[in-house]
Design a protein around this motif. Structure first.
Motif, short mmCIF file in Angstrom:
data_model
loop_
_atom_site.label_atom_id
_atom_site.label_comp_id
_atom_site.label_asym_id
_atom_site.label_seq_id
_atom_site.Cartn_x
_atom_site.Cartn_y
_atom_site.Cartn_z
N SER A 57 0.84 -1.20 0.00
CA SER A 57 0.00 0.00 0.00
C SER A 57 0.87 1.24 0.00
N LYS A 58 0.49 2.23 -0.79
CA LYS A 58 1.21 3.51 -0.80
C LYS A 58 0.99 4.27 0.49
N ASN A 59 0.03 3.86 1.30
CA ASN A 59 -0.24 4.52 2.57
C ASN A 59 0.72 4.07 3.67
N LEU A 60 1.57 3.08 3.37
CA LEU A 60 2.51 2.56 4.36
C LEU A 60 3.91 3.07 4.09
N THR A 61 4.70 3.19 5.13
CA THR A 61 6.13 3.50 5.01
C THR A 61 6.90 2.48 5.83
N PRO A 62 7.64 1.56 5.16
CA PRO A 62 7.76 1.35 3.72
C PRO A 62 6.44 0.87 3.11
N PRO A 63 6.35 0.85 1.78
CA PRO A 63 5.05 0.62 1.13
C PRO A 63 4.62 -0.85 1.07
N LEU A 64 5.19 -1.69 1.90
CA LEU A 64 4.70 -3.07 2.01
C LEU A 64 4.87 -3.53 3.44
N TYR A 65 4.09 -4.53 3.80
CA TYR A 65 4.19 -5.11 5.14
C TYR A 65 3.98 -6.60 5.02
N LEU A 66 4.84 -7.36 5.69
CA LEU A 66 4.80 -8.81 5.62
C LEU A 66 5.01 -9.34 7.04
N VAL A 67 4.14 -10.25 7.47
CA VAL A 67 4.29 -10.82 8.79
C VAL A 67 3.88 -12.29 8.74
N GLY A 68 4.54 -13.11 9.54
CA GLY A 68 4.34 -14.55 9.44
C GLY A 68 3.72 -15.20 10.67
N ARG A 69 3.04 -14.41 11.52
CA ARG A 69 2.37 -14.97 12.68
C ARG A 69 0.96 -14.39 12.79
N GLY A 96 13.75 -16.31 8.77
CA GLY A 96 12.89 -17.15 7.93
C GLY A 96 11.41 -16.94 8.19
N LEU A 97 11.03 -15.71 8.57
CA LEU A 97 9.62 -15.33 8.75
C LEU A 97 8.90 -16.25 9.74
N PHE A 98 9.50 -16.47 10.88
CA PHE A 98 8.97 -17.27 11.99
C PHE A 98 9.02 -18.78 11.72
N ARG A 99 9.27 -19.18 10.49
CA ARG A 99 9.29 -20.61 10.18
C ARG A 99 10.45 -21.32 10.85
N ALA A 142 11.49 -22.08 5.93
CA ALA A 142 12.26 -20.98 6.49
C ALA A 142 13.44 -20.62 5.60
N GLN A 143 14.13 -21.65 5.08
CA GLN A 143 15.29 -21.39 4.24
C GLN A 143 14.88 -20.72 2.93
N ALA A 144 13.72 -21.08 2.40
CA ALA A 144 13.26 -20.46 1.16
C ALA A 144 12.96 -18.97 1.38
N TRP A 145 12.36 -18.65 2.51
CA TRP A 145 12.12 -17.23 2.82
C TRP A 145 13.46 -16.50 2.99
N THR A 146 14.40 -17.12 3.67
CA THR A 146 15.72 -16.51 3.85
C THR A 146 16.41 -16.31 2.51
N ASP A 147 16.30 -17.29 1.62
CA ASP A 147 16.91 -17.17 0.29
C ASP A 147 16.32 -15.98 -0.48
N ALA A 148 15.01 -15.81 -0.39
CA ALA A 148 14.36 -14.69 -1.08
C ALA A 148 14.85 -13.36 -0.51
N ALA A 149 14.99 -13.32 0.81
CA ALA A 149 15.45 -12.08 1.46
C ALA A 149 16.88 -11.74 1.03
N ARG A 150 17.74 -12.74 1.05
CA ARG A 150 19.14 -12.49 0.72
C ARG A 150 19.35 -12.16 -0.75
N ALA A 151 18.54 -12.71 -1.61
CA ALA A 151 18.69 -12.44 -3.04
C ALA A 151 18.51 -10.97 -3.35
N GLY A 152 17.74 -10.28 -2.53
CA GLY A 152 17.48 -8.87 -2.79
C GLY A 152 18.55 -7.93 -2.29
N THR A 153 19.53 -8.44 -1.57
CA THR A 153 20.54 -7.56 -0.97
C THR A 153 21.96 -7.95 -1.35
N GLN A 154 22.12 -8.65 -2.44
CA GLN A 154 23.45 -9.02 -2.92
C GLN A 154 24.01 -7.85 -3.73
#
Length: 355
Positions: free
Chosen positions: A57-69, A268-271, A301-313
């Motif tokens: 959402s553009k109403n959020l800063t940052p413009p996305l929110y993700l939570v795993g619980r 790993g987003l709580f996983r 959990a590892q798949a979530w971690t892999d996605a996170a790390r791929a964006g910051t290489q």
């Protein structure tokens, strides 16, 4: 009258997540466990806390929110263990502080919400209101409260005015309203296999059939989605990020990693917490299906971690990193489904053991 009270020898450990870290400490304080004080992963798993919410959402800063619980871990865990929970909220700072003082004066640690941006020891600017902390003392003369937090090893001295601001925040995802959990813990714990089965069923149900808005509240229903559908929506959405302006794309990539790895998720987003807890439950019950569940949770959990790390290489440009994130995220819907199926299988198996 000047008052000073401090609960001595509170058994605090740093934790991966504020809620399960606080509950682990509280269980230890009350002498509850199956083979000694529980580890945080076991506490998280028994809360039936697994969930997934994704909002863009553009109403959020940052413009996305993700939570795993899910939103009710702090209520569900004590009740599942045989305790009672009363959730107190008010817009009166005096009334809200009186609840904390009453608990501490009675020798009981007090679990409360506080906005992370108003807690000076965290030194962050991002506001997030639903952060669990435990108040174990106060000193009126010094004007401080003594706070334990999963993110700090030592007891923190927090000015009472800063704590009051943290407890009256109106920031995302919802107003804190001096929220205080008044928990009555059981004298002894129920059968582990039985309550683990119930927790697994709850987590699977939250992923398959989310019946109410999760921790992000009403906004998730308006601008995002919950459960297994959230994994699919995120995977599809990430594929479009490559078309964003580079400066905006960098914000998305940084935020994704923060929400998956850094925002008090235990990694790993709580996983990963779930995987550790399921490993403990499998060891304590001898249940093979729960051992398989631990593997499925770690894979996820590892798949979530892999996605996170791929964006910051940093050796690759932003658009190439976005494409790598999209590839990694494409695995998530199937792995999340595998995890839900493993939760359901383990719940069935543990139910049979507990009969």
């Amino acid at each position: 009258m000047t008052r000073e009270t401090l609960i001595q020898d509170y058994p605090h450990r740093m934790g991966g997540h504020c809620g399960s870290g606080a509950m682990r400490d509280l269980m230890h304080w009350h002498g509850l466990g199956w083979d000694g004080p529980p580890d945080e992963g076991l506490v998280f798993s028994l809360g039936g806390a697994l969930g997934l919410s994704y909002v863009r959402s553009k109403n959020l800063t940052p413009p996305l929110y993700l939570v795993g619980r899910n939103s009710d871990f702090e209520i569900d865990l004590p009740r599942r263990l045989g305790g009672q929970v009363e959730v107190l909220t008010t817009d009166s700072p005096a009334e809200g502080w009186s609840w904390v003082v009453d608990e501490i004066d009675a020798g009981r640690p007090s679990l409360v919400w506080g906005d992370i941006a108003e807690l000076p020891y965290l030194r962050v600017q991002l506001q997030m209101s639903r952060h669990d902390i435990v108040v174990i003392g106060y000193d009126d003369a010094q004007g401080v409260a003594f706070v334990v937090d999963n993110d700090r090893a030592e007891v923190q001295e927090v000015p009472l005015d800063a704590l009051a601001r943290a407890r009256s925040s109106t920031a995302f995802p919802e107003p804190t309203r001096h929220c205080t959990y008044r928990i009555t813990w059981p004298d002894e714990l129920p059968d582990l296999a039985r309550i683990a089965a119930d927790a697994f069923r709850q987590s699977a149900g939250s992923m398959r059939r989310p019946s109410q808005p999760g921790i992000v509240g009403v906004m998730a229903t308006a601008a995002g989605t919950e459960g297994l559908a959230a994994a699919s929506q995120l995977a599809a959405d990430v594929r479009t990020w490559v078309d964003l302006p580079v400066d905006e794309l960098e914000v998305f990539l940084f935020s994704l990693r923060a929400f998956i790895e850094k925002a008090g998720t235990g990694g790993g987003l709580f996983r990963r917490l779930l995987a550790e807890g399921c490993g403990d439950i499998a060891r304590l019950t001898g249940d093979a299906a729960t051992a398989e569940l631990a593997i499925a949770a770690e894979d996820c959990a590892q798949a979530w971690t892999d996605a996170a790390r791929a964006g910051t290489q940093r050796e690759t440009d932003a658009r190439a990193r976005a494409e790598n994130v999209a590839v990694a995220a494409s695995r998530l819907p199937q792995l999340e489904l595998n995890l839900v199926e493993a939760l359901e299988t383990a719940a069935y198996s543990l139910t049979a053991i507990s009969r």
